[in-house]
Write a protein that holds these residues in place. Structure first.
Motif, PDB file in Angstrom:
ATOM      1  N   ARG A 191       9.825   1.187  13.484  1.00 16.43           N
ATOM      2  CA  ARG A 191      10.498   0.052  12.836  1.00 16.43           C
ATOM      3  C   ARG A 191       9.456  -0.875  12.209  1.00 16.43           C
ATOM      4  O   ARG A 191       9.579  -1.301  11.062  1.00 16.43           O
ATOM      5  CB  ARG A 191      11.339  -0.725  13.850  1.00 16.43           C
ATOM      6  N   LEU A 194       8.038   0.693   9.070  1.00 18.61           N
ATOM      7  CA  LEU A 194       8.987   0.675   7.947  1.00 18.61           C
ATOM      8  C   LEU A 194       9.125  -0.741   7.393  1.00 18.61           C
ATOM      9  O   LEU A 194       9.166  -0.942   6.178  1.00 18.61           O
ATOM     10  CB  LEU A 194      10.353   1.231   8.390  1.00 18.61           C
ATOM     11  N   LEU A 195       9.141  -1.725   8.277  1.00 19.28           N
ATOM     12  CA  LEU A 195       9.215  -3.120   7.818  1.00 19.28           C
ATOM     13  C   LEU A 195       7.965  -3.485   7.019  1.00 19.28           C
ATOM     14  O   LEU A 195       8.056  -4.171   6.004  1.00 19.28           O
ATOM     15  CB  LEU A 195       9.362  -4.076   9.015  1.00 19.28           C
ATOM     16  N   LEU A 198       8.361  -2.337   3.597  1.00 18.22           N
ATOM     17  CA  LEU A 198       9.282  -3.187   2.837  1.00 18.22           C
ATOM     18  C   LEU A 198       8.613  -4.482   2.405  1.00 18.22           C
ATOM     19  O   LEU A 198       8.895  -5.022   1.337  1.00 18.22           O
ATOM     20  CB  LEU A 198      10.508  -3.518   3.691  1.00 18.22           C
ATOM     21  N   ASP A 199       7.706  -4.966   3.246  1.00 19.87           N
ATOM     22  CA  ASP A 199       7.095  -6.281   2.993  1.00 19.87           C
ATOM     23  C   ASP A 199       5.938  -6.233   2.005  1.00 19.87           C
ATOM     24  O   ASP A 199       5.464  -7.271   1.569  1.00 19.87           O
ATOM     25  CB  ASP A 199       6.590  -6.879   4.317  1.00 19.87           C
ATOM     26  N   GLU A 202       2.957  -2.916  -2.664  1.00 19.52           N
ATOM     27  CA  GLU A 202       2.095  -1.742  -2.908  1.00 19.52           C
ATOM     28  C   GLU A 202       2.479  -0.567  -2.025  1.00 19.52           C
ATOM     29  O   GLU A 202       1.915   0.515  -2.143  1.00 19.52           O
ATOM     30  CB  GLU A 202       0.626  -2.120  -2.681  1.00 19.52           C
ATOM     31  N   HIS A 204       5.978   0.019  -1.486  1.00 18.29           N
ATOM     32  CA  HIS A 204       7.383   0.341  -1.772  1.00 18.29           C
ATOM     33  C   HIS A 204       7.565   1.792  -2.182  1.00 18.29           C
ATOM     34  O   HIS A 204       8.578   2.407  -1.882  1.00 18.29           O
ATOM     35  CB  HIS A 204       7.937  -0.598  -2.857  1.00 18.29           C
ATOM     36  N   TRP A 205       6.586   2.336  -2.892  1.00 22.88           N
ATOM     37  CA  TRP A 205       6.726   3.720  -3.364  1.00 22.88           C
ATOM     38  C   TRP A 205       6.798   4.712  -2.208  1.00 22.88           C
ATOM     39  O   TRP A 205       7.302   5.819  -2.370  1.00 22.88           O
ATOM     40  CB  TRP A 205       5.561   4.077  -4.298  1.00 22.88           C
ATOM     41  N   PHE A 207       8.476   4.059   0.500  1.00 19.86           N
ATOM     42  CA  PHE A 207       9.697   3.794   1.246  1.00 19.86           C
ATOM     43  C   PHE A 207      10.868   4.560   0.655  1.00 19.86           C
ATOM     44  O   PHE A 207      11.049   4.603  -0.557  1.00 19.86           O
ATOM     45  CB  PHE A 207      10.010   2.296   1.235  1.00 19.86           C
ATOM     46  N   ALA A 209      15.010   4.784   1.329  1.00 18.71           N
ATOM     47  CA  ALA A 209      16.113   4.201   2.096  1.00 18.71           C
ATOM     48  C   ALA A 209      16.716   5.239   3.052  1.00 18.71           C
ATOM     49  O   ALA A 209      17.254   4.894   4.107  1.00 18.71           O
ATOM     50  CB  ALA A 209      17.176   3.638   1.158  1.00 18.71           C
ATOM     51  N   ILE A 212      15.944   5.257   6.864  1.00 19.07           N
ATOM     52  CA  ILE A 212      16.708   4.452   7.838  1.00 19.07           C
ATOM     53  C   ILE A 212      17.822   5.305   8.448  1.00 19.07           C
ATOM     54  O   ILE A 212      18.091   5.226   9.645  1.00 19.07           O
ATOM     55  CB  ILE A 212      17.277   3.173   7.190  1.00 19.07           C
ATOM     56  N   ARG A 215      16.387   7.640  10.896  1.00 16.45           N
ATOM     57  CA  ARG A 215      16.049   6.901  12.116  1.00 16.45           C
ATOM     58  C   ARG A 215      17.221   6.852  13.096  1.00 16.45           C
ATOM     59  O   ARG A 215      17.020   6.848  14.319  1.00 16.45           O
ATOM     60  CB  ARG A 215      15.616   5.491  11.701  1.00 16.45           C
TER      61      ARG A 215
ATOM     62  N   TYR B 269       1.568   0.572  -9.377  1.00 15.46           N
ATOM     63  CA  TYR B 269       2.569   0.878  -8.351  1.00 15.46           C
ATOM     64  C   TYR B 269       3.953   0.696  -8.946  1.00 15.46           C
ATOM     65  O   TYR B 269       4.199  -0.301  -9.646  1.00 15.46           O
ATOM     66  CB  TYR B 269       2.415  -0.057  -7.148  1.00 15.46           C
ATOM     67  N   PHE B 274      15.179   0.227  -4.550  1.00 17.86           N
ATOM     68  CA  PHE B 274      16.193  -0.003  -3.506  1.00 17.86           C
ATOM     69  C   PHE B 274      16.289  -1.511  -3.288  1.00 17.86           C
ATOM     70  O   PHE B 274      15.425  -2.275  -3.735  1.00 17.86           O
ATOM     71  CB  PHE B 274      15.796   0.713  -2.215  1.00 17.86           C
ATOM     72  N   CYS B 279      17.835  -3.312   2.896  1.00 24.48           N
ATOM     73  CA  CYS B 279      17.147  -2.335   3.738  1.00 24.48           C
ATOM     74  C   CYS B 279      16.572  -3.009   4.980  1.00 24.48           C
ATOM     75  O   CYS B 279      16.638  -2.472   6.088  1.00 24.48           O
ATOM     76  CB  CYS B 279      16.034  -1.634   2.954  1.00 24.48           C
ATOM     77  N   LEU B 283      17.510  -2.111   8.740  1.00 29.52           N
ATOM     78  CA  LEU B 283      16.440  -1.645   9.616  1.00 29.52           C
ATOM     79  C   LEU B 283      16.394  -2.470  10.897  1.00 29.52           C
ATOM     80  O   LEU B 283      16.213  -1.938  11.997  1.00 29.52           O
ATOM     81  CB  LEU B 283      15.116  -1.763   8.849  1.00 29.52           C
TER      82      LEU B 283
END
Lengths: 286, 286
Positions: A191, A194-195, A198-199, A202, A204-205, A207, A209, A212, A215, B269, B274, B279, B283
């Motif tokens: 988790r 993955l977070l 998301l944050d 650089e 994001h590519w 990630f 969806a 999830i 998971r 990038y 999404f 997300c 998550l």
């Protein structure tokens, strides 16, 4: 057998799944430090300190193949999303000479690949003598996602474990040293990772969806891994469970496993197949 | 355009063979230091200092490809025996993430390869979008050894330069940035390196007595290189002549050429495809 400083037993013995052993991943700490360095600074330094020996052994392996030695090494990396398969390639495989590495990341099978038996696409990517092969995912996907998502009927699935064992035994007999590594991370660590993706724009590519949704099937995947580790950790091709919640420990452990196997293989530079004095004389005359 | 500290012009402009330019390799010093560091310590440090930027640009290139960017880079290494093609792969390509590199060493053509047009085996090894391809030797062997050893009649040979130019133009149009590097070493430096291989048992496997015979054809090879550099240094795919008598300078120069090209490409990038907030919420609920 390679011995590490201060360790009674080589790491491979500590992390290996024994044939017939019951595997309970929940009982194996994803954040454990079963041997070796106990903090990040020491772990990073110990991994960097392996670089010269790894590269030197790789060169010997490669050189030996030019004189007919058929041996090679195949590192198989498996693990849940974000477990660090890519990071291991970057930080550990990156210590080798890239010219001697053959790296393949297996994705979901293509329509072409689905027309063939599941091992077909694997055989095309095997390392040649002298090479170090690296699989980021592998034929194990065909007993993992295939099991969890019931892609194939159970009656076909059960035969795959035997076919994998026969396949790997044949590889081992042909000179392939298999190092099968399960990168074991915890549910909360995934988790967090993955977070983090998301944050960070650089990342994001990286990630998806869909990760999830996958998971949500975490327990089923853990069970599928346990079954695969139990059925396919053989004498010819053992599985190693590497605690991977800490990236620096994961890198040190995979590097150490590779080092121990290469030291056991003990590849040798081949002797000259030419007259050294004669060549020297001819060369000086040019 | 990338600018290096203290340099008026980027290295690519200094080392590039201009279309239509007459090439006299004898007049280009194999031990020259046309720009950049002037001693080994500074050169090694400057190369190491490039590592993070090279790896970061490579990751951007790779990431961009996941969102449809078709661009990729192909480094072609050519040079006489012992000129350091393998060493360049180890020390410069080794700075990249190996997962994004596709390395191919071309040997003498196999019987199967000889049945096909000379570019056939090349097309099979091209980098995919986002990758960095590295050719240790290439289709240029087919106008080098093929010319010196008169493997094909001259009437067929002359058409190959045009075919290479058309091929490379098509690659460039398809998103491939070509970086063609001739590693330029001197006749005496080659002797020194061959003797070093003879003197070190750990290097005997790299030695081939046939290399001494090839050395007798040195002037013919130099001429064949001059012709190839003159005919095939195009706007779409220029050749660079890298002074390679000093290994540390060669590594710095090839690293710098790669860096300048990647900086020009300026890969980005891709944006998230999404809903980040959605997300994140899903998550946190798992």
């Amino acid at each position: 057998m390679a011995k590490r400083d201060g360790a009674e037993r080589p790491l491979r013995e500590l992390l290996r799944v024994r044939p017939g052993e019951h595997v309970d991943l929940g009982a194996r700490g994803a954040d454990a430090l079963p041997a070796g360095p106990s903090d990040k600074a020491a772990g990073v330094a110990a991994t960097a300190a392996m670089a010269d020996r790894l590269a030197s052994l790789q060169e010997r392996l490669y050189a030996a193949a030019t004189a007919g030695d058929r041996r090679r090494l195949l590192l198989i990396l498996q693990g849940m999303d974000t477990s660090g398969k890519g990071g291991t390639v970057k930080h550990v495989v990156g210590l080798f000479n890239p010219a001697g590495c053959r790296i393949k990341a297996f994705k979901a099978p293509t329509p072409e690949e689905l027309k063939h038996p599941f091992l077909w696409r694997i055989t095309k990517e095997l390392p040649q003598p002298g090479e170090i092969g690296i699989f980021d995912r592998s034929h194990y996907e065909d007993v993992l996602v295939a099991r969890v998502r019931a892609v194939v009927p159970h009656s076909r699935l059960v035969h795959r474990y035997d076919r994998i064992n026969a396949f790997e035994k044949a590889l081992a007999d042909g000179g392939v040293t298999l190092v099968k590594v399960f990168l074991h991370i915890g549910y909360e660590e995934q988790r967090k990772r993955l977070l983090a993706r998301l944050d960070n724009p650089e990342k994001h590519w990286k990630f998806d969806a869909g990760d999830i949704d996958e998971r949500a099937a975490w327990p089923a995947y853990q069970r599928a891994y346990e079954v695969a580790l139990e059925k396919c950790s053989t004498r010819a091709a053992p599985w190693y469970v590497v605690p991977a919640d800490r990236k620096w420990y994961r890198n040190w452990a995979v590097g150490t496993l590779l080092l121990e196997h290469l030291e056991d293989m003990d590849p040798q530079y081949p002797p000259a197949d030419f007259d050294i004095a004669e060549c020297r004389k001819r060369l000086l005359a040019t």
